[in-house]
Structures are given as C-alpha cells and as structure tokens.
Design an enzyme around this catalytic site. Structure first.
Site, PDB file in Angstrom:
ATOM      1  N   LEU A 205       2.946  -7.625   2.191  1.00  0.00           N
ATOM      2  CA  LEU A 205       2.586  -8.923   2.791  1.00  0.00           C
ATOM      3  C   LEU A 205       2.638  -8.848   4.316  1.00  0.00           C
ATOM      4  O   LEU A 205       2.582  -9.864   4.998  1.00  0.00           O
ATOM      5  CB  LEU A 205       3.523 -10.022   2.278  1.00  0.00           C
ATOM      6  CG  LEU A 205       3.516 -10.199   0.763  1.00  0.00           C
ATOM      7  CD1 LEU A 205       4.511 -11.268   0.345  1.00  0.00           C
ATOM      8  CD2 LEU A 205       2.116 -10.551   0.271  1.00  0.00           C
TER       9      LEU A 205
ATOM     10  N   GLU B 186       2.242  -0.317  16.443  1.00  0.00           N
ATOM     11  CA  GLU B 186       2.518   0.256  15.124  1.00  0.00           C
ATOM     12  C   GLU B 186       2.092   1.734  15.078  1.00  0.00           C
ATOM     13  O   GLU B 186       2.746   2.557  14.452  1.00  0.00           O
ATOM     14  CB  GLU B 186       1.813  -0.565  14.035  1.00  0.00           C
ATOM     15  CG  GLU B 186       2.222  -0.125  12.669  1.00  0.00           C
ATOM     16  CD  GLU B 186       2.349  -1.239  11.655  1.00  0.00           C
ATOM     17  OE1 GLU B 186       2.407  -2.424  12.038  1.00  0.00           O
ATOM     18  OE2 GLU B 186       2.374  -0.906  10.469  1.00  0.00           O
TER      19      GLU B 186
ATOM     20  N   ASP C 159      -4.022  -6.625   9.541  1.00  0.00           N
ATOM     21  CA  ASP C 159      -2.777  -7.388   9.384  1.00  0.00           C
ATOM     22  C   ASP C 159      -2.453  -8.197  10.635  1.00  0.00           C
ATOM     23  O   ASP C 159      -2.080  -9.371  10.556  1.00  0.00           O
ATOM     24  CB  ASP C 159      -1.610  -6.440   9.068  1.00  0.00           C
ATOM     25  CG  ASP C 159      -1.834  -5.684   7.781  1.00  0.00           C
ATOM     26  OD1 ASP C 159      -2.770  -6.041   7.040  1.00  0.00           O
ATOM     27  OD2 ASP C 159      -1.079  -4.736   7.523  1.00  0.00           O
TER      28      ASP C 159
HETATM   29  C1  GLA Z   1      -1.890  -1.946   5.599  1.00  0.00           C
HETATM   30  C2  GLA Z   1      -2.464  -1.734   6.993  1.00  0.00           C
HETATM   31  C3  GLA Z   1      -3.808  -2.440   7.157  1.00  0.00           C
HETATM   32  C4  GLA Z   1      -4.755  -2.114   6.014  1.00  0.00           C
HETATM   33  C5  GLA Z   1      -4.061  -2.281   4.671  1.00  0.00           C
HETATM   34  C6  GLA Z   1      -4.909  -1.825   3.521  1.00  0.00           C
HETATM   35  O1  GLA Z   1      -1.527  -3.269   5.392  1.00  0.00           O
HETATM   36  O2  GLA Z   1      -1.583  -2.200   7.983  1.00  0.00           O
HETATM   37  O3  GLA Z   1      -4.383  -2.102   8.405  1.00  0.00           O
HETATM   38  O4  GLA Z   1      -5.298  -0.839   6.150  1.00  0.00           O
HETATM   39  O5  GLA Z   1      -2.844  -1.564   4.619  1.00  0.00           O
HETATM   40  O6  GLA Z   1      -6.018  -2.635   3.394  1.00  0.00           O
END
Ligand code: GLA
Length: 380
Positions: A115, A150, A162
């Site tokens: 999440l 990150e 995200d």
């Molecule tokens: C993680 C990464 C995102 C994306 C998802 C998969 O959450 O942070 O950038 O690649 O995986 O969709």
C-alpha cells in the site's frame, strides 16, 4: 528524545497510502497506471526548532527516533530512517532554505503490505518541509524528489506511481497517469453496489532486497534486444505483442514472458479506464483476474498466499474480480465485493486462509481518497 517534552507543532500533514486498480510494474516501463490514495495514512507533526541544521525525527508508531545533522546526511543502517534521510538529501540538493526541525511521525498504514507506506513517508515529509520552510517546490517536484530518494537512499529502483498517487490523488477518482509524459486524468470511480475490500496476506515484502530491481533489469534486457530489430523502441511502452512475437527467438523465455506481461498489462489499463467510464463492472472484474494471472505466471511477482486468496475470490460469485495490488511478493489482494456479501466474504476468506496458512489476515474496505494535505497549521 528531549524535544518531545516541549513539542508544539506548527503544522500537521497527512500523507496517504495507495491502491493501484490496475497497471502493475508498467510505471518504470513508461506505461499507464490507475492508482488512487486510500484513507490510511501517515501523519507528520512538524515544528522549526530554531537551529540551522539539527533535526529530530520520532516515530510514535515504533516508539523510536533519531537525530540528523543536515550538513552530514548519509545512508543509515536502519531502513526506515533512509526514507527520511533520502528526502532531506534530495531537498538539500535543490534548496538551501531547509533549517532545523522536529518531527513526530504516526502511521495507521501497514508497512510492507503493497500500500506504499514508503511513498507516504517520503511524500509527507517532503510536503511538510515544503510548507514549513516555504521552499516553493511544486507538487511534481515533491513527487520526483521522493522517487529519487527511494532510488538513492533505499535502493529500490521504483517507478513514479506511488509518489504520484500519494501526492496527486483526488477523492472518488483514480488517476490515469501516463508515466512517460506524466500527463494525467482523474477518472471517477463508481462501483456501486460493489465495494473495494483489501485482504492483507500479512506476507511482507521488502522491495529493495526482493526481485523488484531484477524485474526492471529483465525488462531493460528485453528492450535492448527488441531495439535491435525495432530501433525506435525506447521502452516496453513502444512495443506491441506482434513486435514481441517477431523478436521471440532472440529473447530468453523468462524475458519474453516479462515483456509479454507488461505489454498486456498496459493494454489492460486502457481497457480498465474505458470500463470505468462506461461503468462496465463485469469487464472491470474480468480484467483484475486476468491481471493477476499475468502477475503470478508471467511476471512472477506473486506468492502462494496471494494466489490462494485470488483463487478463493474467483469461486465466490459475489466477487467481481480480484488481484494482488502493489509491487508484489505478498501484501494485499484487492477484491471487488458486492456490498451485501462483504461480511460473509471476509469471514469465509479469513477462515480458509487461517486453515491453509495459519495466518490471521487483516481485511478492510478502502475508498478512493485525496492526496497528501495539510491537516492544521499555524504556517502561511
Ligand atoms: C512498487 C513501486 C512502483 C510500482 C509498483 C508495481 O509499488 O514503488 O513504482 O512499480 O511497485 O506496479
């Protein structure tokens, strides 16, 4: 930590987690995604402390904290500290307006559950400091610097989804984001009489040490080979299934399957956006099951626990569709469940899951919610 005794926050910010309706691992392949924020979030209470470069950060959730000298930021051995340090490092690269601050972090967002508590931590801090010190950074800058933090401090070569969802989401909508151009549209999401129920497998993933970066590399390997035949290709976004088939003999079976999934997943995002606009719920549900199959068999980022829960949902006619959401290897499955059957669904899924794996799952409803915002302040 001393500062807790005389803490009087000037600003409180909340930064949400997110779900992704569909479009998994397409972001770093320059494709489309359809995420939205959820109500679960991380709260940041902030005050300037009058010093030039001394900062205190305390996590109420984990009852632990650390001190930072803004002139000596470096990677920590403690994982969660790196989300904070990375953001501070990235901000100080583009602004010299940061000063000393105290911050209390409190979260009701489960970590490692797909999440995106990571993006919530990064974006909430970036947003809060931008307000507190009047840095004048745009929302997009906050998104991008959090993503870079990150990469550099945590080590996950994540895409932009995200952080974008955490900052830019709008209640009642999903974001249709083109991860290449960063153009986006808000699509209203009306699933009535269905609800979005998350089942947390409680199988926790760690993207940095998991296969996440390997998947990205496999996609890049695919692009490098496909480009020999199709020089115009920059990313898997530029590849369609027939181009992929033409290159199949030059690709390993593994890389072929990774590319096949991404190309199909990208197409599913477009189909999903159409289904949402037309409120075609059966198509929406079908796309979720189809996506999970690809996640599990072609992209291989699922796990037996997520597969079990999705298969369980598939047998229940009150569930329109289900799939694992987020980076993978566990976390939550997202289920579209008829409102009259939610309790029965949660009870039966919990029981079967407990019988099978001995794990008590966590189930909750989520509603598409707004992005990172100020809750209260005496600033500006
Ligand atoms: C993680 C990464 C995102 C994306 C998802 C998969 O959450 O942070 O950038 O690649 O995986 O969709």
């Amino acid at each position: 930590m001393h500062f807790l005794k005389h803490f009087s926050p000037e600003l409180v910010v909340k930064s949400p987690g997110r779900i992704n309706l569909i479009g998994e691992h397409t972001d770093y392949n320059m494709g489309y995604v359809l995420p939205t924020a959820i109500e679960k979030n991380i709260k940041f209470s902030l005050q300037k402390n009058g010093s030039d470069h001394h900062c205190n950060v305390y996590s109420r959730t984990y009852d632990t904290g650390f001190e930072i000298d803004l002139n000596k930021i470096s990677v920590s051995r403690v994982e969660w500290e790196n989300y904070i340090l990375g953001v501070l490092y990235e901000i100080s690269k583009i602004s010299n307006e940061l000063g000393g601050f105290d911050c209390i972090v409190a979260s009701n967002l489960p970590t490692g559950s797909g999440l995106s508590s990571s993006a919530a931590l990064e974006c909430g801090l970036a947003f809060g400091l931008n307000e507190l010190f009047g840095l004048g950074l745009t929302k997009l800058q906050l998104v991008q610097l959090s993503q870079t933090a990150e990469h550099t401090y945590v080590g996950t070569q994540c895409g932009i989804m995200d952080q974008f969802a955490s900052v830019m989401s709008k209640a009642g909508h999903v974001i249709m984001l083109d991860c290449r151009s960063l153009k986006y549209d808000y699509i209203p999401i009306d699933l009535f009489p269905y609800r979005i129920i998350l089942l947390n497998t409680k199988v926790s993933h760690n993207l940095a040490s998991s296969e996440y970066n390997t998947r990205k590399e496999e996609c890049e390997q695919g692009v490098a080979i496909i480009r020999k035949q199709f020089p115009q290709v920059d990313s898997l976004r530029d590849v369609n299934q027939s181009m992929l088939e033409e290159c199949k003999n030059n690709l390993s079976q593994k890389v072929y399957l990774r590319c096949k999934f991404i190309i199909a997943e990208n197409e599913r995002v477009i189909k999903m956006a159409k289904a949402l606009k037309e409120k075609d719920l059966p198509t929406l549900g079908g796309l979720l099951y189809e996506a999970h199959e690809g996640i599990s068999e072609q992209y291989e980022v699922s796990c037996k626990e997520s597969d079990f829960l999705v298969a369980f949902s598939k047998k229940n006619s009150n569930v329109l569709g289900a799939r694992q959401t987020g980076g993978g290897f566990g976390g939550c499955t997202l289920n579209i469940v008829h409102q009259d059957a939610v309790l029965e669904f949660i009870e039966s899924a919990s029981k079967s899951y407990k019988d099978k794996f001995g794990i008590q799952l966590e189930a909750f409803e989520v509603k598409p919610s707004g992005g990172t915002s100020k809750l209260s302040n005496s600033v500006g």
